[in-house]
Design a protein around this motif. Structure first.
Motif: not given
Length: 220
Positions: A145-149, A152-160, A162-169, A201-205
């Motif tokens: 399912e697509i979440s409110d953010t 979800g369109l790219y198959g990421l979990t909320e944890e993935q 969060e981690t990717l965005m924290m890594a970027l920022e 896993r986030g990069h792979r998704s």
């Protein structure tokens, strides 16, 4: 809530069957597809094969193809625009009847894989029933399912996400790096191993769902 589904269909039950069967290592990657009426769809697709000229001839002789136009020739792959007019009932149903969006469409060997954004789960169910009723051998490989953010369109979990965005920022992707995996682990209160796994896993998704789709994708 919108639903993304990854489904597979046998090549013999879909468009470009002849081209796939006749050409060694043929591979099709549709980058855009639209249905203009109930009789044909117009895809743009990149194609590749061991013998590009043989593939071109096979495309022109394929009964599912009309109005084939070569857009770009990069030697080892070509971009075509064409009309599909045969073995496309499921695509018409998805685009016209269910008002869904085909995000990825990839053909190789004996299979086609479709990644579809449905308006809701009922639309997916209706498509599955349509395939069953018309004798198509649909194989639903994955549903989420697509979440409110948007992640979800790219198959990421909320944890993935969060981690990717924290890594970027935090400058993890900068050159030179301004933060490390250990810094991320401390900020998230998780182990270094957990951070590495989320990033991997986030990069792979992201790569799989934003850049490519292949019938031979593995799953963790």
């Amino acid at each position: 809530m919108s639903t993304i589904a990854e489904i597979e269909l046998p090549a013999k039950e879909f468009a470009l069957r002849t081209a796939l069967e006749r050409t060694s290592n043929a591979e099709f990657d549709v980058v855009r597809v639209a249905a203009h009426d109930s009789d044909h769809v117009m895809p743009y697709l990149w194609v590749s094969a061991d013998d590009m000229d043989a593939l071109d001839s096979a495309l022109r002789e394929d009964r599912s193809v009309e109005e084939l136009t070569l857009i770009e020739d990069l030697d080892d792959e070509r971009l075509y625009r064409m009309h599909w007019v045969d073995q496309i009932h499921v695509v018409i149903h998805i685009l016209v009847e269910e008002q869904a969006t085909i995000l990825n469409l990839h053909g190789k060997d004996d299979r086609w894989r479709l990644r579809i954004l449905f308006p809701d789960r009922d639309s997916l169910s209706a498509t599955y029933d349509f395939c069953q009723d018309t004798g198509l051998s649909i194989d639903v490989r994955n549903i989420y399912e697509i979440s409110d953010t948007r992640h979800g369109l790219y198959g990421l979990t909320e944890e993935q996400h969060e981690t990717l965005m924290m890594a970027l920022e935090g400058g993890y992707y900068d050159v030179p790096r301004e933060s490390t995996a250990d810094d991320l682990a401390d900020n998230l209160s998780i182990s270094h191993q957990a951070v590495s796994e989320r990033l991997r896993r986030g990069h792979r998704s992201l790569v799989k769902n934003a850049l490519a789709v292949s019938p031979n994708d593995g799953r963790d």
